[in-house]
Scaffold this motif. Sequence first.
Motif, PDB file in Angstrom:
ATOM      1  N   LYS A   8       1.903 -26.764  -7.920  1.00 22.54           N
ATOM      2  CA  LYS A   8       2.615 -27.208  -6.711  1.00 22.54           C
ATOM      3  C   LYS A   8       2.643 -26.218  -5.603  1.00 22.54           C
ATOM      4  CE  LYS A   8       7.166 -29.058  -4.787  1.00 22.54           C
ATOM      5  NZ  LYS A   8       8.364 -29.501  -4.919  1.00 22.54           N
ATOM      6  N   SER A   9       2.602 -24.987  -5.789  1.00 21.17           N
ATOM      7  CA  SER A   9       2.698 -24.001  -5.093  1.00 21.17           C
ATOM      8  C   SER A   9       1.103 -23.911  -4.628  1.00 21.17           C
ATOM      9  CB  SER A   9       2.846 -22.438  -5.748  1.00 21.17           C
ATOM     10  OG  SER A   9       4.382 -22.367  -6.078  1.00 21.17           O
ATOM     11  N   SER A  10       0.164 -24.107  -5.497  1.00 17.82           N
ATOM     12  CA  SER A  10      -1.194 -24.285  -4.911  1.00 17.82           C
ATOM     13  C   SER A  10      -1.547 -25.167  -4.032  1.00 17.82           C
ATOM     14  CB  SER A  10      -2.000 -24.143  -6.113  1.00 17.82           C
ATOM     15  OG  SER A  10      -2.209 -22.813  -6.812  1.00 17.82           O
ATOM     16  N   SER A  11      -0.993 -26.447  -4.298  1.00 21.84           N
ATOM     17  CA  SER A  11      -1.005 -27.422  -3.202  1.00 21.84           C
ATOM     18  C   SER A  11      -0.312 -27.188  -1.982  1.00 21.84           C
ATOM     19  CB  SER A  11      -0.155 -28.880  -3.911  1.00 21.84           C
ATOM     20  OG  SER A  11      -0.442 -30.052  -3.293  1.00 21.84           O
ATOM     21  N   ILE A  12       0.759 -26.775  -1.925  1.00 19.89           N
ATOM     22  CA  ILE A  12       1.294 -26.283  -0.561  1.00 19.89           C
ATOM     23  C   ILE A  12       0.609 -25.394   0.077  1.00 19.89           C
ATOM     24  CG2 ILE A  12       3.381 -25.249   0.157  1.00 19.89           C
ATOM     25  CD1 ILE A  12       4.885 -26.279  -2.315  1.00 19.89           C
ATOM     26  N   ARG A  13      -0.181 -24.022  -0.486  1.00 20.75           N
ATOM     27  CA  ARG A  13      -0.621 -23.328   0.012  1.00 20.75           C
ATOM     28  C   ARG A  13      -2.077 -24.092   0.530  1.00 20.75           C
ATOM     29  NH1 ARG A  13      -2.489 -17.254  -2.240  1.00 20.75           N
ATOM     30  NH2 ARG A  13      -3.566 -16.755  -0.345  1.00 20.75           N
ATOM     31  N   LEU A  14      -2.760 -24.852  -0.240  1.00 24.00           N
ATOM     32  CA  LEU A  14      -3.918 -25.568   0.065  1.00 24.00           C
ATOM     33  C   LEU A  14      -3.528 -26.245   1.476  1.00 24.00           C
ATOM     34  CD1 LEU A  14      -6.982 -26.052  -0.081  1.00 24.00           C
ATOM     35  CD2 LEU A  14      -6.267 -27.887  -1.472  1.00 24.00           C
ATOM     36  N   GLN A  18      -5.103 -25.693   5.274  1.00 21.93           N
ATOM     37  CA  GLN A  18      -5.897 -26.685   5.987  1.00 21.93           C
ATOM     38  C   GLN A  18      -5.335 -27.134   7.473  1.00 21.93           C
ATOM     39  OE1 GLN A  18      -5.741 -29.860   2.917  1.00 21.93           O
ATOM     40  NE2 GLN A  18      -7.629 -29.180   1.955  1.00 21.93           N
ATOM     41  N   ALA A  19      -3.869 -26.853   7.367  1.00 18.30           N
ATOM     42  CA  ALA A  19      -3.250 -27.098   8.653  1.00 18.30           C
ATOM     43  C   ALA A  19      -3.474 -26.122   9.589  1.00 18.30           C
ATOM     44  CB  ALA A  19      -1.553 -27.155   8.388  1.00 18.30           C
ATOM     45  N   PHE A  20      -3.656 -24.827   9.282  1.00 15.66           N
ATOM     46  CA  PHE A  20      -4.011 -23.546  10.119  1.00 15.66           C
ATOM     47  C   PHE A  20      -5.340 -23.959  10.716  1.00 15.66           C
ATOM     48  CE2 PHE A  20      -5.448 -19.412  10.947  1.00 15.66           C
ATOM     49  CZ  PHE A  20      -4.100 -18.656  11.530  1.00 15.66           C
ATOM     50  N   GLU A  21      -6.442 -24.384   9.528  1.00 18.46           N
ATOM     51  CA  GLU A  21      -7.678 -24.739   9.969  1.00 18.46           C
ATOM     52  C   GLU A  21      -7.835 -25.797  11.258  1.00 18.46           C
ATOM     53  OE1 GLU A  21     -10.140 -24.976   6.459  1.00 18.46           O
ATOM     54  OE2 GLU A  21      -9.587 -22.946   5.685  1.00 18.46           O
ATOM     55  N   VAL A  70       0.016 -21.114  16.345  1.00 12.56           N
ATOM     56  CA  VAL A  70      -1.323 -20.013  15.588  1.00 12.56           C
ATOM     57  C   VAL A  70      -0.835 -18.878  16.069  1.00 12.56           C
ATOM     58  CG1 VAL A  70      -3.487 -19.709  15.377  1.00 12.56           C
ATOM     59  CG2 VAL A  70      -2.848 -22.119  14.806  1.00 12.56           C
ATOM     60  N   ARG A  71      -0.856 -18.632  17.440  1.00 14.82           N
ATOM     61  CA  ARG A  71      -0.596 -17.265  18.113  1.00 14.82           C
ATOM     62  C   ARG A  71       0.435 -16.708  17.524  1.00 14.82           C
ATOM     63  NH1 ARG A  71      -2.408 -19.969  22.886  1.00 14.82           N
ATOM     64  NH2 ARG A  71      -0.340 -20.002  23.404  1.00 14.82           N
ATOM     65  N   HIS A  72       1.687 -17.243  17.249  1.00 16.25           N
ATOM     66  CA  HIS A  72       3.131 -16.710  16.692  1.00 16.25           C
ATOM     67  C   HIS A  72       2.652 -16.251  15.419  1.00 16.25           C
ATOM     68  CE1 HIS A  72       7.147 -15.944  16.790  1.00 16.25           C
ATOM     69  NE2 HIS A  72       7.211 -16.589  15.670  1.00 16.25           N
ATOM     70  N   ILE A  73       1.979 -17.205  14.478  1.00 17.00           N
ATOM     71  CA  ILE A  73       1.713 -16.680  13.150  1.00 17.00           C
ATOM     72  C   ILE A  73       1.053 -15.565  13.175  1.00 17.00           C
ATOM     73  CG2 ILE A  73       0.503 -17.351  11.084  1.00 17.00           C
ATOM     74  CD1 ILE A  73       1.434 -20.402  11.598  1.00 17.00           C
ATOM     75  N   ARG A  74      -0.243 -15.683  13.833  1.00 20.12           N
ATOM     76  CA  ARG A  74      -1.104 -14.123  14.017  1.00 20.12           C
ATOM     77  C   ARG A  74      -0.132 -13.152  14.500  1.00 20.12           C
ATOM     78  NH1 ARG A  74      -6.084 -16.887  17.132  1.00 20.12           N
ATOM     79  NH2 ARG A  74      -7.500 -17.544  15.353  1.00 20.12           N
ATOM     80  N   GLY A  75       0.423 -13.272  15.333  1.00 24.50           N
ATOM     81  CA  GLY A  75       1.539 -12.061  15.856  1.00 24.50           C
ATOM     82  C   GLY A  75       2.629 -11.486  14.852  1.00 24.50           C
ATOM     83  N   ALA A  82      -7.121 -13.773  13.244  1.00 22.82           N
ATOM     84  CA  ALA A  82      -7.373 -14.223  12.169  1.00 22.82           C
ATOM     85  C   ALA A  82      -8.062 -15.637  12.223  1.00 22.82           C
ATOM     86  CB  ALA A  82      -6.211 -14.293  11.251  1.00 22.82           C
ATOM     87  N   GLN A  83      -9.140 -16.091  11.494  1.00 20.83           N
ATOM     88  CA  GLN A  83      -9.650 -17.530  11.466  1.00 20.83           C
ATOM     89  C   GLN A  83      -9.164 -18.220  10.390  1.00 20.83           C
ATOM     90  OE1 GLN A  83     -11.497 -18.861  14.010  1.00 20.83           O
ATOM     91  NE2 GLN A  83     -10.674 -17.103  14.864  1.00 20.83           N
ATOM     92  N   THR A  84      -8.655 -17.555   9.246  1.00 20.99           N
ATOM     93  CA  THR A  84      -8.091 -18.191   8.375  1.00 20.99           C
ATOM     94  C   THR A  84      -6.463 -17.783   7.761  1.00 20.99           C
ATOM     95  OG1 THR A  84      -8.654 -16.806   6.377  1.00 20.99           O
ATOM     96  CG2 THR A  84     -10.314 -18.385   6.936  1.00 20.99           C
ATOM     97  N   LEU A  85      -6.005 -18.692   7.266  1.00 23.32           N
ATOM     98  CA  LEU A  85      -4.596 -18.121   7.039  1.00 23.32           C
ATOM     99  C   LEU A  85      -4.398 -17.066   6.055  1.00 23.32           C
ATOM    100  CD1 LEU A  85      -1.742 -19.279   7.515  1.00 23.32           C
ATOM    101  CD2 LEU A  85      -1.714 -20.619   5.444  1.00 23.32           C
TER     102      LEU A  85
END
Length: 106
Positions: A8-14, A18-21, A70-75, A82-85
């Motif tokens: 489940k953790s791996s699924s959430i991460r994936l 994918q959402a970030f991309e 995305v800018r907030h996450i990167r900050g 960053a181009q990937t999570l």
Amino acid sequence: MSVQAAEKSSSIRLKTEQAFEAALAVGDAEQDCAHSIGKVRALALVRYCRWVSSATRPPCNTVNECALIVRHIRGMCGSPKAQTLAQACERYGESDWQAVNRMPAH
């Protein structure tokens, strides 16, 4: 951690990766994030945004543009290009993904 919890953790991460991309792919689209990448992906991105944010009023909301989220996450993660999570925030382990999934999102 049980095998089921790890899966489940791996699924959430994936899903979050994918959402970030997807958010990167739409760039500075003027539509809200939910319309730009879909509600499910936008919610995953918002949950992650809330998880990493230390701001009292973060822009982690599906009605905001994906680029803002995305800018907030990167900050918050200290990786402005960053181009990937994984490049954005490397500090989280598998057990953290369960907590990310429990974050409120709208």
